[in-house]
Motif scaffolding. Structure first.
Motif, short mmCIF file in Angstrom:
data_model
loop_
_atom_site.label_atom_id
_atom_site.label_comp_id
_atom_site.label_asym_id
_atom_site.label_seq_id
_atom_site.Cartn_x
_atom_site.Cartn_y
_atom_site.Cartn_z
N THR A 121 0.80 -1.23 0.00
CA THR A 121 0.00 0.00 0.00
C THR A 121 0.84 1.27 0.00
O THR A 121 0.32 2.35 -0.30
CB THR A 121 -0.92 0.04 1.23
N GLY A 122 2.13 1.16 0.35
CA GLY A 122 2.99 2.34 0.35
C GLY A 122 2.94 3.15 1.63
O GLY A 122 3.65 4.15 1.76
N TYR A 123 2.12 2.75 2.60
CA TYR A 123 2.03 3.44 3.89
C TYR A 123 2.94 2.74 4.90
O TYR A 123 3.19 1.54 4.80
CB TYR A 123 0.60 3.39 4.44
N ASN A 124 3.41 3.50 5.90
CA ASN A 124 4.08 2.84 7.02
C ASN A 124 3.02 2.41 8.03
O ASN A 124 1.84 2.76 7.91
CB ASN A 124 5.15 3.72 7.65
N ILE A 164 -6.03 2.33 -3.19
CA ILE A 164 -5.33 3.57 -3.53
C ILE A 164 -4.11 3.67 -2.63
O ILE A 164 -4.23 3.75 -1.42
CB ILE A 164 -6.23 4.81 -3.35
N LYS A 165 -2.92 3.67 -3.26
CA LYS A 165 -1.68 3.72 -2.49
C LYS A 165 -1.46 5.13 -1.93
O LYS A 165 -2.16 6.08 -2.28
CB LYS A 165 -0.50 3.32 -3.37
N LYS A 166 -0.47 5.24 -1.07
CA LYS A 166 -0.14 6.53 -0.46
C LYS A 166 0.20 7.58 -1.51
O LYS A 166 -0.14 8.76 -1.36
CB LYS A 166 1.04 6.36 0.51
N ASP A 167 0.85 7.16 -2.62
CA ASP A 167 1.24 8.11 -3.66
C ASP A 167 0.10 8.42 -4.63
O ASP A 167 0.29 9.13 -5.61
CB ASP A 167 2.46 7.61 -4.43
#
Length: 334
Positions: free
Chosen positions: A50-53, A96-99
């Protein structure tokens, strides 16, 4: 009792350690999600996808990262699980990814209940399938483009499994011959009725050579439309062999060239009856096609005209001009 409690505690700690290792090192994303949609716990792979921490995900809900077009379907499955209608579900959806980019995942969800039998949290397992979805989309686009090309070119494809006599046709081939694409294509022993006698004789012999010797073929054949109309075609076939060299399948194309044949016939009719001198000449300096008017105008037979360079029949005063015009044609300037 103290010893037993100690052993139980150690076993519990070992079990928790194994769970943590499995949870954190899993090759798929794993999340524990409250019935409200709030994330309670996630593993590293979930963050990677997902691109999130971890801190960023744990203040978000399932709804926050789900693509809007997939949210209703997802929430409907959640409701069915909370209502006890289903125990688990699996679905392909978008996050929806972080970017801000969209990714496709395969999501599998099960419900964990507390000691009172009430919903406690969902276990969500996600696998990133974006590459597969992109490949699938490209494949569908390629198949669509091929279908359009076949329809525009009136080009149908076919295959025949020799031993089982299984025949497959593309939709365009059904259209060429006028058969219903919702019905199975004719078996090979029914094919003689699809051709006139001359064409079937040529095709059956070519097919026999293909099966026995692996020879490819290309033939101009006349097929018979279901309305009785003759369809001019170019038919191509090639043999597919197994690892032992035995022909197991024939595959090929049928192109409807009826309109081209009609245009050629009309061209030849006008070409041959014209009183004007009409010709087609090659860049090698020789005539390729002449109409009969040349014989009466020039006094040479057609064979004589074909056998000599066309410059032999050009007046000496016009040789230089003719060469200049030919050079302009070669350079694409005329």
């Amino acid at each position: 009792d103290v010893t037993q409690k100690k052993l139980t505690a150690e076993a519990l700690m070992a079990s928790e350690k194994r769970f943590r290792a499995t949870f954190e090192q899993a090759a798929v994303g794993i999340a524990h999600v409250a019935p409200s949609g709030l994330f309670r716990r996630i593993n590293k792979r979930f963050c990677d996808i997902t691109g999130y921490n971890e801190d960023e995900v744990l203040v978000k809900t399932l709804q926050d990262i789900t693509h809007p077009d997939d949210l209703d379907k997802d929430l409907n499955y959640v409701k069915q699980m909370l209502d006890g209608e289903i125990d688990t579900y699996s679905v392909e959806k978008r996050y929806i990814k972080k970017d801000g980019k969209m990714i496709w995942v395969n999501l599998t969800v099960s419900l964990v209940q507390d000691e009172h039998g009430e919903p406690d949290y969902f276990v969500s397992v996600i696998e990133d399938i974006s590459k597969r979805k992109i490949a699938d989309a490209k494949l569908r686009a390629s198949e669509r483009d091929l279908k359009i090309a076949e329809e525009l070119a009136r080009l149908g494809s076919w295959s025949w499994l020799v031993e089982t006599d299984i025949v497959q046709w593309s939709k365009t081939l059904y259209d060429i011959i006028g058969l219903d694409p919702e019905k199975p294509p004719p078996a090979f022993d029914e094919h003689p009725k699809l051709y006139d006698n001359r064409s079937w004789d040529l095709l059956s012999k070519a097919v026999e050579r293909a099966v026995q010797q692996g020879e490819s073929y290309q033939l101009e054949l006349n097929m018979v439309h279901t309305n009785g109309q003759i369809i001019n075609t170019i038919t191509r076939g090639m043999a597919i062999k197994d690892d032992g060299g035995k022909v197991i399948r024939l595959h090929g194309m049928v192109q409807d060239i009826t309109q081209r044949k009609r245009a050629e016939a009309e061209h030849n009719k006008l070409f041959n009856v014209s009183f004007d001198l009409l010709c087609i000449a090659g860049m090698d300096g020789y005539f390729k096609e002449l109409n009969p008017a040349w014989e009466s105008a020039m006094g040479y037979s057609l064979d004589e005209l074909y056998s000599r360079p066309f410059n032999d029949f050009v007046h000496p005063d016009d040789i230089e001009k003719t060469a200049s015009e030919i050079a302009a044609i070669e350079d694409g300037k005329s």
